[in-house]
Design a protein around this motif. Structure first.
Motif, PDB file in Angstrom:
ATOM      1  N   THR A  38       0.837  -1.201   0.000  1.00  0.00           N
ATOM      2  CA  THR A  38       0.000   0.000   0.000  1.00  0.00           C
ATOM      3  C   THR A  38       0.869   1.246   0.000  1.00  0.00           C
ATOM      4  O   THR A  38       1.538   1.545   0.993  1.00  0.00           O
ATOM      5  CB  THR A  38      -0.922   0.014   1.231  1.00  0.00           C
ATOM      6  OG1 THR A  38      -1.650  -1.216   1.264  1.00  0.00           O
ATOM      7  CG2 THR A  38      -1.890   1.170   1.178  1.00  0.00           C
ATOM      8  N   MET A  39       0.877   1.935  -1.153  1.00  0.00           N
ATOM      9  CA  MET A  39       1.671   3.155  -1.300  1.00  0.00           C
ATOM     10  C   MET A  39       0.907   4.134  -2.189  1.00  0.00           C
ATOM     11  O   MET A  39       0.061   3.726  -2.983  1.00  0.00           O
ATOM     12  CB  MET A  39       3.022   2.845  -1.953  1.00  0.00           C
ATOM     13  CG  MET A  39       3.938   1.989  -1.115  1.00  0.00           C
ATOM     14  SD  MET A  39       5.528   1.736  -1.892  1.00  0.00           S
ATOM     15  CE  MET A  39       5.082   0.630  -3.232  1.00  0.00           C
ATOM     16  N   PRO A  40       1.242   5.416  -2.089  1.00  0.00           N
ATOM     17  CA  PRO A  40       0.606   6.400  -2.965  1.00  0.00           C
ATOM     18  C   PRO A  40       1.157   6.318  -4.393  1.00  0.00           C
ATOM     19  O   PRO A  40       2.156   5.645  -4.629  1.00  0.00           O
ATOM     20  CB  PRO A  40       0.985   7.736  -2.312  1.00  0.00           C
ATOM     21  CG  PRO A  40       2.254   7.453  -1.593  1.00  0.00           C
ATOM     22  CD  PRO A  40       2.170   6.018  -1.140  1.00  0.00           C
ATOM     23  N   VAL A  41       0.521   6.998  -5.300  1.00  0.00           N
ATOM     24  CA  VAL A  41       0.887   7.130  -6.714  1.00  0.00           C
ATOM     25  C   VAL A  41       0.668   5.822  -7.469  1.00  0.00           C
ATOM     26  O   VAL A  41      -0.115   5.765  -8.396  1.00  0.00           O
ATOM     27  CB  VAL A  41       2.325   7.656  -6.927  1.00  0.00           C
ATOM     28  CG1 VAL A  41       2.610   7.847  -8.412  1.00  0.00           C
ATOM     29  CG2 VAL A  41       2.579   8.930  -6.151  1.00  0.00           C
ATOM     30  N   LYS A  42       1.372   4.765  -7.072  1.00  0.00           N
ATOM     31  CA  LYS A  42       1.202   3.452  -7.698  1.00  0.00           C
ATOM     32  C   LYS A  42       1.442   2.409  -6.610  1.00  0.00           C
ATOM     33  O   LYS A  42       2.454   2.458  -5.914  1.00  0.00           O
ATOM     34  CB  LYS A  42       2.207   3.278  -8.830  1.00  0.00           C
ATOM     35  CG  LYS A  42       2.072   1.965  -9.597  1.00  0.00           C
ATOM     36  CD  LYS A  42       3.098   1.889 -10.716  1.00  0.00           C
ATOM     37  CE  LYS A  42       2.723   2.835 -11.821  1.00  0.00           C
ATOM     38  NZ  LYS A  42       3.630   2.745 -12.969  1.00  0.00           N
ATOM     39  N   SER A  43       0.527   1.471  -6.468  1.00  0.00           N
ATOM     40  CA  SER A  43       0.648   0.472  -5.401  1.00  0.00           C
ATOM     41  C   SER A  43       1.818  -0.477  -5.659  1.00  0.00           C
ATOM     42  O   SER A  43       2.292  -0.616  -6.793  1.00  0.00           O
ATOM     43  CB  SER A  43      -0.644  -0.340  -5.289  1.00  0.00           C
ATOM     44  OG  SER A  43      -0.726  -1.274  -6.360  1.00  0.00           O
ATOM     45  N   GLY A  44       2.228  -1.144  -4.607  1.00  0.00           N
ATOM     46  CA  GLY A  44       3.277  -2.145  -4.742  1.00  0.00           C
ATOM     47  C   GLY A  44       2.857  -3.300  -5.628  1.00  0.00           C
ATOM     48  O   GLY A  44       3.665  -3.859  -6.367  1.00  0.00           O
ATOM     49  N   LEU A  45       1.575  -3.652  -5.580  1.00  0.00           N
ATOM     50  CA  LEU A  45       1.071  -4.741  -6.413  1.00  0.00           C
ATOM     51  C   LEU A  45       1.156  -4.373  -7.897  1.00  0.00           C
ATOM     52  O   LEU A  45       1.617  -5.172  -8.718  1.00  0.00           O
ATOM     53  CB  LEU A  45      -0.369  -5.076  -6.022  1.00  0.00           C
ATOM     54  CG  LEU A  45      -0.986  -6.305  -6.666  1.00  0.00           C
ATOM     55  CD1 LEU A  45      -0.158  -7.555  -6.410  1.00  0.00           C
ATOM     56  CD2 LEU A  45      -2.402  -6.504  -6.158  1.00  0.00           C
ATOM     57  N   THR A  46       0.765  -3.151  -8.239  1.00  0.00           N
ATOM     58  CA  THR A  46       0.856  -2.698  -9.626  1.00  0.00           C
ATOM     59  C   THR A  46       2.319  -2.629 -10.070  1.00  0.00           C
ATOM     60  O   THR A  46       2.668  -3.065 -11.169  1.00  0.00           O
ATOM     61  CB  THR A  46       0.179  -1.314  -9.790  1.00  0.00           C
ATOM     62  OG1 THR A  46      -1.192  -1.433  -9.400  1.00  0.00           O
ATOM     63  CG2 THR A  46       0.255  -0.824 -11.219  1.00  0.00           C
ATOM     64  N   ILE A  55       7.060  -4.641 -13.066  1.00  0.00           N
ATOM     65  CA  ILE A  55       8.456  -5.097 -13.018  1.00  0.00           C
ATOM     66  C   ILE A  55       8.565  -6.520 -13.547  1.00  0.00           C
ATOM     67  O   ILE A  55       9.419  -6.828 -14.381  1.00  0.00           O
ATOM     68  CB  ILE A  55       9.025  -4.977 -11.581  1.00  0.00           C
ATOM     69  CG1 ILE A  55       9.209  -3.502 -11.205  1.00  0.00           C
ATOM     70  CG2 ILE A  55      10.335  -5.752 -11.449  1.00  0.00           C
ATOM     71  CD1 ILE A  55       9.515  -3.256  -9.738  1.00  0.00           C
ATOM     72  N   ARG A  56       7.680  -7.396 -13.086  1.00  0.00           N
ATOM     73  CA  ARG A  56       7.745  -8.809 -13.514  1.00  0.00           C
ATOM     74  C   ARG A  56       7.413  -8.973 -15.000  1.00  0.00           C
ATOM     75  O   ARG A  56       7.925  -9.873 -15.648  1.00  0.00           O
ATOM     76  CB  ARG A  56       6.807  -9.664 -12.663  1.00  0.00           C
ATOM     77  CG  ARG A  56       7.203  -9.769 -11.199  1.00  0.00           C
ATOM     78  CD  ARG A  56       8.212 -10.813 -10.929  1.00  0.00           C
ATOM     79  NE  ARG A  56       7.659 -12.084 -11.358  1.00  0.00           N
ATOM     80  CZ  ARG A  56       8.348 -13.189 -11.452  1.00  0.00           C
ATOM     81  NH1 ARG A  56       9.612 -13.205 -11.151  1.00  0.00           N
ATOM     82  NH2 ARG A  56       7.793 -14.316 -11.865  1.00  0.00           N
ATOM     83  N   GLU A  98      -2.531 -11.946  -3.816  1.00  0.00           N
ATOM     84  CA  GLU A  98      -2.456 -11.417  -5.180  1.00  0.00           C
ATOM     85  C   GLU A  98      -1.004 -11.171  -5.588  1.00  0.00           C
ATOM     86  O   GLU A  98      -0.621 -11.417  -6.732  1.00  0.00           O
ATOM     87  CB  GLU A  98      -3.256 -10.108  -5.295  1.00  0.00           C
ATOM     88  CG  GLU A  98      -4.751 -10.301  -5.218  1.00  0.00           C
ATOM     89  CD  GLU A  98      -5.309 -11.112  -6.372  1.00  0.00           C
ATOM     90  OE1 GLU A  98      -4.887 -10.911  -7.521  1.00  0.00           O
ATOM     91  OE2 GLU A  98      -6.167 -11.985  -6.111  1.00  0.00           O
ATOM     92  N   ALA A  99      -0.200 -10.689  -4.657  1.00  0.00           N
ATOM     93  CA  ALA A  99       1.213 -10.425  -4.942  1.00  0.00           C
ATOM     94  C   ALA A  99       1.969 -11.724  -5.230  1.00  0.00           C
ATOM     95  O   ALA A  99       2.775 -11.782  -6.162  1.00  0.00           O
ATOM     96  CB  ALA A  99       1.857  -9.680  -3.777  1.00  0.00           C
ATOM     97  N   ILE A 100       1.699 -12.753  -4.467  1.00  0.00           N
ATOM     98  CA  ILE A 100       2.351 -14.044  -4.704  1.00  0.00           C
ATOM     99  C   ILE A 100       1.918 -14.581  -6.071  1.00  0.00           C
ATOM    100  O   ILE A 100       2.740 -15.078  -6.848  1.00  0.00           O
ATOM    101  CB  ILE A 100       2.013 -15.055  -3.577  1.00  0.00           C
ATOM    102  CG1 ILE A 100       2.546 -14.561  -2.224  1.00  0.00           C
ATOM    103  CG2 ILE A 100       2.547 -16.439  -3.906  1.00  0.00           C
ATOM    104  CD1 ILE A 100       4.047 -14.426  -2.101  1.00  0.00           C
ATOM    105  N   LYS A 101       0.630 -14.439  -6.377  1.00  0.00           N
ATOM    106  CA  LYS A 101       0.127 -14.851  -7.685  1.00  0.00           C
ATOM    107  C   LYS A 101       0.813 -14.069  -8.816  1.00  0.00           C
ATOM    108  O   LYS A 101       1.063 -14.613  -9.884  1.00  0.00           O
ATOM    109  CB  LYS A 101      -1.386 -14.604  -7.751  1.00  0.00           C
ATOM    110  CG  LYS A 101      -2.190 -15.842  -8.070  1.00  0.00           C
ATOM    111  CD  LYS A 101      -3.686 -15.625  -7.972  1.00  0.00           C
ATOM    112  CE  LYS A 101      -4.199 -14.633  -8.978  1.00  0.00           C
ATOM    113  NZ  LYS A 101      -5.657 -14.518  -8.989  1.00  0.00           N
ATOM    114  N   ALA A 102       1.131 -12.803  -8.557  1.00  0.00           N
ATOM    115  CA  ALA A 102       1.754 -11.943  -9.565  1.00  0.00           C
ATOM    116  C   ALA A 102       3.264 -12.153  -9.671  1.00  0.00           C
ATOM    117  O   ALA A 102       3.906 -11.541 -10.506  1.00  0.00           O
ATOM    118  CB  ALA A 102       1.446 -10.474  -9.265  1.00  0.00           C
ATOM    119  N   GLY A 103       3.820 -12.996  -8.794  1.00  0.00           N
ATOM    120  CA  GLY A 103       5.233 -13.318  -8.931  1.00  0.00           C
ATOM    121  C   GLY A 103       6.135 -12.942  -7.779  1.00  0.00           C
ATOM    122  O   GLY A 103       7.353 -13.131  -7.871  1.00  0.00           O
TER     123      GLY A 103
END
Length: 122
Positions: free
Chosen positions: A55-63, A68-69, A91-96
């Motif tokens: 959870t971060m501003p501007v662009k989330s860590g998940l996005t 990046i991946r 969701e993050a683990i699913k995303a890599g």
């Protein structure tokens, strides 16, 4: 020795992670305070490992993780998140994401996560 990028919107947590990592043979090559900076710094620095908040501003860590991946399929990212964000961690683990650490964390959890990543991917 691994080159590590730290991404968290909380300066205190970035400083804490830096302090922990600098006790090891690994080196912190950069810090970002949001997902947008994370993607840009990843492209520039090509670190061996990223510690990223969700959870971060501007662009989330998940996005940022997904971007990046997509561009760098071998990127190694450890997600740091509060336990209340369990669905996002999934969701993050699913995303890599290669691992996750729950906040608040202990120094040993960070060191163990780093060791697991570099043992699996020397």
């Amino acid at each position: 020795m691994g080159r590590i990028l730290i991404v968290d919107d909380a300066k205190f947590l970035r400083m804490t992670l830096r302090r922990i990592i600098e006790k090891t043979e690994h080196v912190v090559v950069g810090e970002a305070k949001n997902g947008e900076e994370a993607v840009a710094l990843y492209r520039e620095l090509l670190p061996d490992l990223v510690f990223m908040d969700i959870t971060m501003p501007v662009k989330s860590g998940l996005t940022a993780l997904k971007e990046i991946r997509e561009a760098f399929p071998d990127a190694k990212v450890i997600i740091c998140s509060a336990l209340s964000q369990q669905k996002m961690v999934y969701e993050a683990i699913k995303a890599g994401a290669k691992d996750f650490v729950v906040k608040p964390f202990e120094e040993s959890q960070i060191l163990d996560a780093i060791q697991r990543i570099f043992e699996k991917n020397p």
